[in-house]
Write a protein that holds these residues in place. Structure first.
Motif, PDB file in Angstrom:
ATOM      1  N   TYR A  67       0.843  -1.188   0.000  1.00 36.67           N
ATOM      2  CA  TYR A  67       0.000   0.000   0.000  1.00 36.67           C
ATOM      3  C   TYR A  67       0.879   1.239   0.000  1.00 36.67           C
ATOM      4  O   TYR A  67       2.026   1.195   0.421  1.00 36.67           O
ATOM      5  N   LYS A  68       0.301   2.357  -0.419  1.00 33.20           N
ATOM      6  CA  LYS A  68       1.015   3.631  -0.395  1.00 33.20           C
ATOM      7  C   LYS A  68       0.439   4.479   0.742  1.00 33.20           C
ATOM      8  O   LYS A  68      -0.761   4.753   0.776  1.00 33.20           O
ATOM      9  N   CYS A  69       1.297   4.900   1.655  1.00 35.93           N
ATOM     10  CA  CYS A  69       0.885   5.702   2.801  1.00 35.93           C
ATOM     11  C   CYS A  69       0.598   7.130   2.331  1.00 35.93           C
ATOM     12  O   CYS A  69       1.468   7.760   1.716  1.00 35.93           O
ATOM     13  N   PRO A  70      -0.592   7.674   2.596  1.00 33.16           N
ATOM     14  CA  PRO A  70      -0.883   9.037   2.174  1.00 33.16           C
ATOM     15  C   PRO A  70      -0.144  10.088   3.001  1.00 33.16           C
ATOM     16  O   PRO A  70      -0.044  11.237   2.583  1.00 33.16           O
ATOM     17  N   GLY A  71       0.388   9.710   4.148  1.00 34.75           N
ATOM     18  CA  GLY A  71       1.101  10.664   4.991  1.00 34.75           C
ATOM     19  C   GLY A  71       2.484  10.998   4.477  1.00 34.75           C
ATOM     20  O   GLY A  71       2.877  12.163   4.409  1.00 34.75           O
ATOM     21  N   CYS A  72       3.231   9.984   4.080  1.00 32.00           N
ATOM     22  CA  CYS A  72       4.616  10.202   3.646  1.00 32.00           C
ATOM     23  C   CYS A  72       4.830   9.875   2.175  1.00 32.00           C
ATOM     24  O   CYS A  72       5.866  10.205   1.605  1.00 32.00           O
ATOM     25  N   GLY A  73       3.859   9.213   1.551  1.00 30.57           N
ATOM     26  CA  GLY A  73       3.995   8.853   0.148  1.00 30.57           C
ATOM     27  C   GLY A  73       4.843   7.619  -0.097  1.00 30.57           C
ATOM     28  O   GLY A  73       5.053   7.222  -1.240  1.00 30.57           O
ATOM     29  N   MET A  74       5.332   6.988   0.963  1.00 36.86           N
ATOM     30  CA  MET A  74       6.170   5.794   0.833  1.00 36.86           C
ATOM     31  C   MET A  74       5.289   4.545   0.743  1.00 36.86           C
ATOM     32  O   MET A  74       4.143   4.545   1.162  1.00 36.86           O
ATOM     33  N   ILE A  75       5.878   3.478   0.215  1.00 39.01           N
ATOM     34  CA  ILE A  75       5.189   2.192   0.102  1.00 39.01           C
ATOM     35  C   ILE A  75       5.249   1.476   1.451  1.00 39.01           C
ATOM     36  O   ILE A  75       6.287   1.447   2.112  1.00 39.01           O
ATOM     37  N   ILE A  76       4.117   0.885   1.850  1.00 36.81           N
ATOM     38  CA  ILE A  76       4.076   0.002   3.020  1.00 36.81           C
ATOM     39  C   ILE A  76       4.166  -1.416   2.467  1.00 36.81           C
ATOM     40  O   ILE A  76       3.208  -1.917   1.881  1.00 36.81           O
ATOM     41  N   PRO A  77       5.320  -2.075   2.621  1.00 34.32           N
ATOM     42  CA  PRO A  77       5.460  -3.416   2.044  1.00 34.32           C
ATOM     43  C   PRO A  77       4.688  -4.468   2.839  1.00 34.32           C
ATOM     44  O   PRO A  77       4.308  -4.241   3.991  1.00 34.32           O
ATOM     45  N   PRO A  78       4.426  -5.627   2.238  1.00 37.21           N
ATOM     46  CA  PRO A  78       3.760  -6.714   2.969  1.00 37.21           C
ATOM     47  C   PRO A  78       4.578  -7.110   4.197  1.00 37.21           C
ATOM     48  O   PRO A  78       5.802  -7.061   4.192  1.00 37.21           O
ATOM     49  N   GLY A  79       3.888  -7.479   5.260  1.00 34.68           N
ATOM     50  CA  GLY A  79       4.548  -7.921   6.478  1.00 34.68           C
ATOM     51  C   GLY A  79       4.874  -6.801   7.450  1.00 34.68           C
ATOM     52  O   GLY A  79       5.438  -7.057   8.502  1.00 34.68           O
ATOM     53  N   ILE A  80       4.503  -5.557   7.142  1.00 37.17           N
ATOM     54  CA  ILE A  80       4.763  -4.433   8.035  1.00 37.17           C
ATOM     55  C   ILE A  80       3.448  -4.047   8.709  1.00 37.17           C
ATOM     56  O   ILE A  80       2.453  -3.775   8.025  1.00 37.17           O
ATOM     57  N   PRO A  81       3.410  -4.002  10.042  1.00 40.12           N
ATOM     58  CA  PRO A  81       2.168  -3.581  10.713  1.00 40.12           C
ATOM     59  C   PRO A  81       1.875  -2.120  10.391  1.00 40.12           C
ATOM     60  O   PRO A  81       2.777  -1.293  10.297  1.00 40.12           O
ATOM     61  N   HIS A  82       0.594  -1.806  10.210  1.00 45.41           N
ATOM     62  CA  HIS A  82       0.189  -0.444   9.880  1.00 45.41           C
ATOM     63  C   HIS A  82      -1.263  -0.234  10.292  1.00 45.41           C
ATOM     64  O   HIS A  82      -1.851  -1.083  10.953  1.00 45.41           O
ATOM     65  N   LEU A  83      -1.846   0.892   9.922  1.00 41.44           N
ATOM     66  CA  LEU A  83      -3.218   1.230  10.279  1.00 41.44           C
ATOM     67  C   LEU A  83      -4.070   1.364   9.021  1.00 41.44           C
ATOM     68  O   LEU A  83      -3.590   1.816   7.990  1.00 41.44           O
ATOM     69  N   VAL A  84      -5.331   0.993   9.133  1.00 38.53           N
ATOM     70  CA  VAL A  84      -6.318   1.271   8.098  1.00 38.53           C
ATOM     71  C   VAL A  84      -7.269   2.286   8.704  1.00 38.53           C
ATOM     72  O   VAL A  84      -7.805   2.084   9.793  1.00 38.53           O
ATOM     73  N   VAL A  85      -7.473   3.404   7.989  1.00 37.56           N
ATOM     74  CA  VAL A  85      -8.226   4.531   8.544  1.00 37.56           C
ATOM     75  C   VAL A  85      -9.318   4.947   7.575  1.00 37.56           C
ATOM     76  O   VAL A  85      -9.091   5.011   6.368  1.00 37.56           O
ATOM     77  N   TRP A  86     -10.524   5.214   8.119  1.00 36.01           N
ATOM     78  CA  TRP A  86     -11.589   5.800   7.308  1.00 36.01           C
ATOM     79  C   TRP A  86     -12.377   6.768   8.172  1.00 36.01           C
ATOM     80  O   TRP A  86     -12.425   6.650   9.382  1.00 36.01           O
ATOM     81  N   GLN A  87     -12.993   7.741   7.515  1.00 44.93           N
ATOM     82  CA  GLN A  87     -13.712   8.795   8.219  1.00 44.93           C
ATOM     83  C   GLN A  87     -15.123   8.327   8.541  1.00 44.93           C
ATOM     84  O   GLN A  87     -15.845   7.843   7.671  1.00 44.93           O
TER      85      GLN A  87
END
Length: 119
Positions: A67-87
């Motif tokens: 996935y592409k992080c909208p905050g920094c524009g970097m790619i979040i590769p598979p296997g990295i913990p992250h957040l899914v956010v919606w309004q």
């Protein structure tokens, strides 16, 4: 010839099945619950100056795509913990907000610009 009702195995052989009896040898063993994975599926609600947000944590085990992080524009590769956010308070409705959800690095989400002043 009548059938015998006596067991065919010696008495100690039942313990070789790790405690399962002969009747339950086809039973599916109980699945261990992964508490972290269970908790991760429940979105947390967050209030910010830019609205109400639902934030779901994705564990490293469940992060299977890029996935592409909208905050920094970097790619979040598979296997990295992250957040899914919606309004939550989207003007176009909840279904549209969930369809427009984004995957963020946790640090990027916590330090995003919310339109308010930072001190």
């Amino acid at each position: 010839m009548p059938r015998s009702n006596r067991p065919r195995r010696p008495p100690g052989a039942a313990n070789a099945n790790l405690g399962r009896s002969a009747r339950s040898k086809w039973a599916v063993p109980a699945v261990e619950l992964d508490l972290e994975r269970t908790r991760a599926g429940i979105p947390q609600r967050e209030s910010a100056p830019d609205g109400e947000w639902s934030v779901r944590q994705i564990t490293a085990r469940n992060a299977a795509k890029e996935y592409k992080c909208p905050g920094c524009g970097m790619i979040i590769p598979p296997g990295i913990p992250h957040l899914v956010v919606w309004q939550e308070d989207s003007l176009l409705g909840r279904e549209t907000a969930v369809a427009d959800r984004r995957h963020w690095h946790e640090r990027c989400w916590r330090t995003r610009r919310t339109g308010g002043r930072r001190r």
